[in-house]
Design a protein around this motif. Structure first.
Motif, PDB file in Angstrom:
ATOM      1  N   LYS A  30       0.685  -1.291   0.039  1.00 56.51           N
ATOM      2  CA  LYS A  30       0.091  -0.132   0.069  1.00 56.51           C
ATOM      3  C   LYS A  30       1.006   1.236  -0.044  1.00 56.51           C
ATOM      4  N   ILE A  31       1.680   1.202   0.783  1.00 54.49           N
ATOM      5  CA  ILE A  31       2.613   2.538   0.994  1.00 54.49           C
ATOM      6  C   ILE A  31       3.441   2.758  -0.341  1.00 54.49           C
ATOM      7  N   ALA A  32       3.824   1.545  -0.718  1.00 56.69           N
ATOM      8  CA  ALA A  32       4.867   1.469  -1.911  1.00 56.69           C
ATOM      9  C   ALA A  32       4.136   2.190  -3.107  1.00 56.69           C
ATOM     10  N   LEU A  33       2.856   1.619  -3.165  1.00 53.21           N
ATOM     11  CA  LEU A  33       2.062   2.259  -4.454  1.00 53.21           C
ATOM     12  C   LEU A  33       1.545   3.609  -4.274  1.00 53.21           C
ATOM     13  N   ARG A  34       1.153   3.938  -3.016  1.00 53.82           N
ATOM     14  CA  ARG A  34       0.544   5.438  -2.560  1.00 53.82           C
ATOM     15  C   ARG A  34       1.560   6.348  -2.648  1.00 53.82           C
ATOM     16  N   ASP A  35       2.717   5.974  -2.047  1.00 47.90           N
ATOM     17  CA  ASP A  35       3.888   7.096  -2.005  1.00 47.90           C
ATOM     18  C   ASP A  35       4.809   7.170  -3.056  1.00 47.90           C
ATOM     19  N   TYR A  36       4.716   6.047  -3.652  1.00 52.04           N
ATOM     20  CA  TYR A  36       6.079   5.970  -4.585  1.00 52.04           C
ATOM     21  C   TYR A  36       5.786   5.135  -5.912  1.00 52.04           C
ATOM     22  N   GLY A  37       4.672   4.858  -6.013  1.00 51.83           N
ATOM     23  CA  GLY A  37       4.209   4.608  -7.449  1.00 51.83           C
ATOM     24  C   GLY A  37       4.745   3.114  -7.883  1.00 51.83           C
ATOM     25  N   ALA A  38       4.935   2.387  -6.736  1.00 53.31           N
ATOM     26  CA  ALA A  38       5.910   1.120  -6.910  1.00 53.31           C
ATOM     27  C   ALA A  38       4.850  -0.037  -6.882  1.00 53.31           C
ATOM     28  N   ARG A  39       5.012  -1.060  -7.937  1.00 47.47           N
ATOM     29  CA  ARG A  39       4.189  -2.220  -7.849  1.00 47.47           C
ATOM     30  C   ARG A  39       5.157  -3.573  -7.647  1.00 47.47           C
ATOM     31  N   ILE A  40       4.243  -4.454  -6.824  1.00 51.18           N
ATOM     32  CA  ILE A  40       4.910  -5.774  -6.662  1.00 51.18           C
ATOM     33  C   ILE A  40       4.803  -6.602  -7.728  1.00 51.18           C
ATOM     34  N   THR A  41       6.186  -7.263  -8.125  1.00 55.55           N
ATOM     35  CA  THR A  41       6.007  -8.193  -9.266  1.00 55.55           C
ATOM     36  C   THR A  41       6.201  -9.341  -8.772  1.00 55.55           C
ATOM     37  N   GLY A  42       6.530  -9.914  -7.340  1.00 54.08           N
ATOM     38  CA  GLY A  42       6.879 -11.016  -7.120  1.00 54.08           C
ATOM     39  C   GLY A  42       7.000 -11.122  -5.495  1.00 54.08           C
ATOM     40  N   VAL A  43       6.686 -12.237  -5.063  1.00 55.59           N
ATOM     41  CA  VAL A  43       6.808 -12.378  -3.415  1.00 55.59           C
ATOM     42  C   VAL A  43       7.335 -13.999  -3.051  1.00 55.59           C
ATOM     43  N   GLN A  44       8.206 -14.099  -2.399  1.00 55.08           N
ATOM     44  CA  GLN A  44       8.739 -15.202  -1.703  1.00 55.08           C
ATOM     45  C   GLN A  44       8.795 -15.217  -0.158  1.00 55.08           C
ATOM     46  N   ILE A  45       7.886 -15.818   0.473  1.00 57.23           N
ATOM     47  CA  ILE A  45       7.848 -15.860   1.717  1.00 57.23           C
ATOM     48  C   ILE A  45       8.525 -16.823   2.358  1.00 57.23           C
TER      49      ILE A  45
END
Ligand SMILES: [Zn+2]
Length: 148
Positions: free
Chosen positions: A18-33
């Motif tokens: 949320k913060i990445a998108l709202r404040d920096y326009g950044a989007r997730i491309t992959g996640v490994q937990i």
């Protein structure tokens, strides 16, 4: 040892993306937990060491607000009209019986997600970005963990 519990990590991902998108326009491309450390790939224009510290602070401040999480479903047709519920560039959320599950952090964010979460953000603990890798000009990999 990190606090590797899956619902904790899944929950902090919502706050981070949320913060990445709202404040920096950044989007997730992959996640490994992972149990000890998790990694998250972003397309993030203008990423820098200064941004890392800033994001860490913003995520921890949001967690400390101790907001409740709730889940509900909406129709697939409604989901198609709600770009704001979409966070990853790569994965479509699961559609079950024509409905898409939404997880809301009350007063903060709502996004499509099928995962298991904690009940309130304060349960997550302290969020840290331990390392970042450049995977290209705007492709960034963040390694993150949670501490008590
Ligand atoms: Zn989720």
């Amino acid at each position: 040892m990190g606090r590797g519990s899956w619902p904790l990590l899944v929950t902090v991902l919502h706050v981070l993306n949320k913060i990445a998108l709202r404040d920096y326009g950044a989007r997730i491309t992959g996640v490994q937990i992972g149990e000890d450390s998790s990694r998250i790939d972003f397309k993030w224009e203008g990423f820098s060491p200064a941004v890392v510290a800033e994001v860490e602070g913003k995520v921890n401040a949001a967690l400390a607000e101790n907001r409740a999480l709730k889940a509900y479903t909406i129709s697939e047709a409604e989901f198609r009209q709600r770009d704001d519920l979409r966070r990853t560039l790569t994965a479509e959320p699961p559609v079950v019986d024509g409905r898409v599950r939404v997880v809301e952090i009350v007063g903060f964010d709502a996004q499509a997600c099928g995962g298991t979460h904690v009940a309130t953000t304060a349960e997550v603990g302290h969020f840290r970005i331990t390392r970042t890798d450049n995977k290209g000009r705007i492709n960034k990999r963040l390694y993150v963990r949670l501490d008590d």
